[in-house]
Design an enzyme around this catalytic site. Structure first.
Site, PDB file in Angstrom:
ATOM      1  N   ASN A  32       0.702  -1.086  -0.016  1.00  0.00           N
ATOM      2  CA  ASN A  32      -0.129   0.098  -0.072  1.00  0.00           C
ATOM      3  C   ASN A  32       0.948   1.267   0.076  1.00  0.00           C
ATOM      4  OD1 ASN A  32       0.913  -0.064   2.890  1.00  0.00           O
ATOM      5  ND2 ASN A  32      -1.140  -0.276   3.519  1.00  0.00           N
ATOM      6  N   TYR A 184      16.274  -5.401  14.470  1.00  0.00           N
ATOM      7  CA  TYR A 184      15.646  -5.360  13.047  1.00  0.00           C
ATOM      8  C   TYR A 184      16.975  -6.034  12.366  1.00  0.00           C
ATOM      9  CZ  TYR A 184      14.975  -3.043   8.255  1.00  0.00           C
ATOM     10  OH  TYR A 184      14.864  -2.993   6.990  1.00  0.00           O
TER      11      TYR A 184
END
Ligand SMILES: NC(=O)c1ccc[n+]([C@@H]2O[C@H](COP(=O)([O-])OP(=O)(O)OC[C@H]3O[C@@H](n4cnc5c(N)ncnc54)[C@H](OP(=O)(O)O)[C@@H]3O)[C@@H](O)[C@H]2O)c1
Length: 301
Positions: A32, A184
């Site tokens: 998106n 991460y």
């Protein structure tokens, strides 16, 4: 003398190809916005059917309109997928298996970076849970369909940040100690290790797997960065990639015909690249594979 724009173009790995994808179905997670949306736009222009697999459906519907307008391709749909919840991943896979007769390209693109400590619905540390385990489960659930659709490709979007972390087998959910940057790094290292293990398991199946570093790209990914890192970001910004440039290596791995003979490798700037030594450790890759299966309660034949 080369100015910064020439240098940026040099390092950006811009790539062009007239390859078409009519008759192919592509799933892109996190499509998106950012790199995922740009990848979807490019593959839509090549004629593929595109499934935008997104957590925020409203934002995805806006992206859908933009992609249809720019590509003229009407065969694009939004389907709900929250990678921080295994229930949502299973529901998404069930919908795809019911609705789609084939999946030729799966792009595991969605990601979260350096967020404050939090857990997924299943109790996994958020970055490891979304970036690695969520995509690992999604791939597992869709694999029979992908194999039946061969020749097929799976692209995992990792990062050069894979070298920031190690796989903390003794504290995989960072419950004893959480460092957002290392967590991460751990999740992105897991993307590379699991790509290698999956490629070994898929030898001879007609399904190839690739793992990508898109570059340092001007997207919304930096939303959780602290102030010192944001100041550093402003300094390096002229040398970073646009979103179009950042999508090129994912597109290359999805489309480039000469990659038909390759599987399990790491790419950056639309070319093979070297990853860290830790990312090439097959013993750690297998140990991570077993742990991931155990955490998700799945058995991979
Ligand atoms: N930008 C860079 O410099 C860079 C560098 C190296 C690697 N990467 C990797 O590139 C990939 C794409 O990142 P980007 O830069 O395009 O970032 P972005 O603009 O922040 O896009 C991330 C996408 O992931 C989605 N996402 C996050 N959590 C999710 C969840 N639980 N379930 C489903 N979707 C979720 C987001 O959806 P929402 O809209 O719902 O939040 C969004 O669509 C990531 O894997 C990232 O690690 C980026």
């Amino acid at each position: 003398m080369a100015n910064i724009y020439t240098l940026r173009a040099f390092f950006s790995g811009q790539w062009s190809s007239t390859a078409r994808l009519e008759g192919k179905t592509v799933i892109i997670t996190g499509a998106n916005t950012g790199i995922g949306k740009e990848t979807a736009k490019d593959l839509a222009k090549r004629g593929a059917r595109i499934i935008l697999a997104c957590r925020d459906v409203e934002k995805a519907e806006t992206a859908l309109k933009e992609i249809i307008d720019e590509s003229g391709n009407q065969s694009i749909v939004v389907r709900k997928l929250d990678l921080s919840d295994t229930k949502s991943i299973k529901e998404f896979a069930d919908v795809i298996k019911k609705e789609e007769s084939q999946v030729n390209i799966l792009i595991n693109n969605a990601g979260v970076m350096m967020c404050p400590y939090s857990k997924t619905a299943d109790g996994f540390e958020m970055q490891f849970g979304v970036n690695h385990l969520g995509h690992f489960l999604l791939t597992f659930l869709l694999l029979d369909l992908i194999k039946r659709s061969a020749p097929a490709r799976i692209i995992n979007v990792s990062s050069m940040a894979h070298s920031w972390g190690t796989i903390q087998f003794e504290d995989i959910n960072s419950e004893q100690h959480y460092h957002s940057r290392r967590a991460y790094g751990q999740s992105k290292l897991a993307n590379i290790l699991s790509t290698r293990s999956l490629a070994n398991r898929l030898k001879g199946s007609g399904v190839n797997v690739y793992v990508v570093h898109p570059g340092v790209v001007r997207t919304e990914l930096k939303r959780h960065m602290n102030i010192p890192l944001l100041i550093m970001w402003k300094v390096v910004r002229p040398f970073t990639k646009t979103i179009v440039q950042g999508a090129q290596t994912s597109i290359y791995c999805a489309v480039e015909p000469t990659l038909d003979t390759q599987s399990g490798e790491y790419y950056s700037n639309c070319a093979p690249a070297s990853c860290s030594r830790a990312a090439r450790d097959d013993d750690v890759a297998e140990k991570l594979w077993d742990l991931s299966c155990q955490m998700l309660g799945i058995t991979w034949e």
